[in-house]
Design a protein around this motif. Structure first.
Motif, PDB file in Angstrom:
ATOM      1  N   GLY A 133     -15.161  -1.893   5.688  1.00  0.00           N
ATOM      2  CA  GLY A 133     -15.190  -1.582   7.125  1.00  0.00           C
ATOM      3  C   GLY A 133     -13.497   0.024   7.007  1.00  0.00           C
ATOM      4  O   GLY A 133     -12.963  -0.436   6.331  1.00  0.00           O
ATOM      5  N   GLY A 134     -13.821   0.246   8.007  1.00  0.00           N
ATOM      6  CA  GLY A 134     -12.416   1.119   8.698  1.00  0.00           C
ATOM      7  C   GLY A 134     -12.727   2.050   9.842  1.00  0.00           C
ATOM      8  O   GLY A 134     -12.833   3.043   9.492  1.00  0.00           O
ATOM      9  N   GLY A 135     -14.111   2.314   9.796  1.00  0.00           N
ATOM     10  CA  GLY A 135     -14.470   3.049  10.669  1.00  0.00           C
ATOM     11  C   GLY A 135     -14.864   5.389   9.511  1.00  0.00           C
ATOM     12  O   GLY A 135     -15.273   6.304  10.016  1.00  0.00           O
ATOM     13  N   TRP A 136     -14.939   4.335   8.271  1.00  0.00           N
ATOM     14  CA  TRP A 136     -15.526   5.454   6.666  1.00  0.00           C
ATOM     15  C   TRP A 136     -13.968   6.589   7.181  1.00  0.00           C
ATOM     16  O   TRP A 136     -13.443   7.521   6.650  1.00  0.00           O
ATOM     17  N   ALA A 137     -12.633   6.218   7.391  1.00  0.00           N
ATOM     18  CA  ALA A 137     -11.511   6.783   8.105  1.00  0.00           C
ATOM     19  C   ALA A 137     -10.354   6.184   7.105  1.00  0.00           C
ATOM     20  O   ALA A 137      -9.156   6.315   7.253  1.00  0.00           O
ATOM     21  N   LEU A 138     -10.219   4.819   6.923  1.00  0.00           N
ATOM     22  CA  LEU A 138      -9.615   4.000   7.370  1.00  0.00           C
ATOM     23  C   LEU A 138      -9.708   3.266   6.551  1.00  0.00           C
ATOM     24  O   LEU A 138     -10.981   2.192   5.988  1.00  0.00           O
ATOM     25  N   GLY A 139      -8.475   2.069   5.803  1.00  0.00           N
ATOM     26  CA  GLY A 139      -8.670   0.760   4.917  1.00  0.00           C
ATOM     27  C   GLY A 139      -8.852   1.324   3.213  1.00  0.00           C
ATOM     28  O   GLY A 139      -9.238   2.286   2.913  1.00  0.00           O
TER      29      GLY A 139
END
Length: 195
Positions: A104-110
């Motif tokens: 996961g990560g909002g398509w921006a993090l992780g």
């Protein structure tokens, strides 16, 4: 006189060093198109600080302490970076489960390579006798939709190829996709497309 000037200068030096350290910790390069960049930087710094505190309070086991028999490899599937978790060798002739994981990560993090994602994938591989593939899909702001989805779909199709399933002794009838948050969305979309 020299000692007095040292004591007067010391708080200034400490303040400057602390300010520079905090600015270095908070600052992350962001695209110019993002408005109110400092708010996003402060939010990110808050999340990172919270994660560091939680890890320190709860304790952090080194990677080798979680399912030490699991073999971990950073490779690519059709050009998409993945982390592959292979369980310890079992009995001969037994096919293993296969699991694709999208973080996961909002398509921006992780990253599936870090922290709890890595530990969970190690444990799942060990306890379920499963080959787990954690996909390191490209993220915003470097890319936009549908690139993360296409990365996951490309990796899934490669994973499901007869050659890969055979190489890792995976039962083609026992392959699943999973993910959390944005990764759950990617898992649902990939499973529908592959089906």
């Amino acid at each position: 006189s020299m000692r007095l000037s040292f004591y007067l200068l010391l708080p200034v030096v400490v303040t400057v060093l602390l300010t520079v350290s905090v600015a270095y910790y908070v600052y992350i390069p962001l695209p110019d198109s993002i408005q109110e960049q400092w708010k996003l930087m402060m939010l990110d710094a808050g999340f990172r600080t919270t994660m560091h505190l939680v890890r320190n309070i709860l304790g952090s086991e080194p990677d080798g302490g979680v399912a030490p028999g699991v073999k971990v490899s950073d490779i690519t599937f059709a050009g998409v970076p993945v982390r592959l978790y292979e369980p310890p060798a079992g009995g001969e002739g037994h096919l293993r489960r296969g699991l694709m994981f999208f973080h996961g990560g909002g398509w921006a993090l992780g990253s599936g390579k870090k922290g709890s994602y890595d530990k969970i994938n190690r444990m799942v591989s060990d306890e379920l006798n499963a080959v787990v593939v954690s996909v390191e899909y490209q993220m915003y702001p470097e890319v936009h939709f549908p690139v993360p989805y296409l990365d996951c779909l490309t990796a899934a199709k490669h994973f499901l190829s007869a050659e890969v399933l055979s190489r890792y002794a995976i039962d083609p009838d026992r392959v699943a996709v999973s993910g959390d948050s944005a990764g759950g969305n990617l898992a649902a979309a990939v499973s529908q497309e592959v089906r």
